[in-house]
Enzyme design. Sequence first.
Site: not given
Length: 289
Positions: A52-53, A91, A121, A190
Amino acid sequence: MSDSPDSSRKINTHTFQLKKQRGERLTMLTAYDYPMARAVDLAGIDSILVGDSLGMVVLGYDNTLPVTMDEMLHHCRAVSRGASRALLIGDMPFMSYQVCVEDAVRNAGRFLQESGMDAVKLEGGKERIPAIMAILEAGIPVLGHLGLTPQSIHKLGGFKAQGKTAEAALSLLDDALSLEEAGCFSIVLEAVPSRVASYISQKLKIPTIGIGAGNECDGQVLVTHDLLGLFDKFTPKFVKQYSVLHQEINKALKNYQEEVIQGEFPTSEHSFIISDQEWETFLDQVGDS
Ligand code: KIV
């Protein structure tokens, strides 16, 4: 049947497990469209995350919160058309799995049924166990995501490293063990101190995939636009730029502009021709010979 990873064979979640057992490092990169998916797949990267970046590096939002299911599925479909070998992970966007377990399963299912993904994810620790277990029960592999979870930036107070106190590190370990027990096939860590990520990686049987989590995770992931220097707004501390494509693109575009203004482009090399005979006939017919 051989259990050795074959470089031409489709990667699946068992390959992840096998690589962890063998101490072979896993590679993962993001992609959001067909050409990048092709490039990442052809490079032999084990897994493609349609993160989703996307919201930040492609759609221009300030964070990942506005990204919708429809946007994710649209980009996942393009990626699945471009990749044949890598494990494809979609995602789950903000609010697609947090409200209730039923939503979580239905939305996870859409990634496989409508957009060709192999797994999903989602972000979060123990609080996500009911959703993770229900998604797994539907036969959908789940990749966990702990540490800096960007969908919670407002709760976390910004894009900050996590697990920096003993208490926070303990809570991360606890969450990681719970995700493993729930059945996640792997966990992204992360922005977590290297020592903490290394310790968690040793304690888990499933592989960890680090991003800003040091060199001792079982694999690494980066946002491809960061790695290639395509995204010029900011570069997180943990990113290594292997190229500065933003500058290359700028140079190419300026060259194009200059050549058009100077009449240097297009040349005959980039133009089509009509034969002399056809041209004469044309001029005759318009009365201009
Ligand atoms: O959205 C994303 O690209 C991610 C990676 C940074 C792990 O979640």
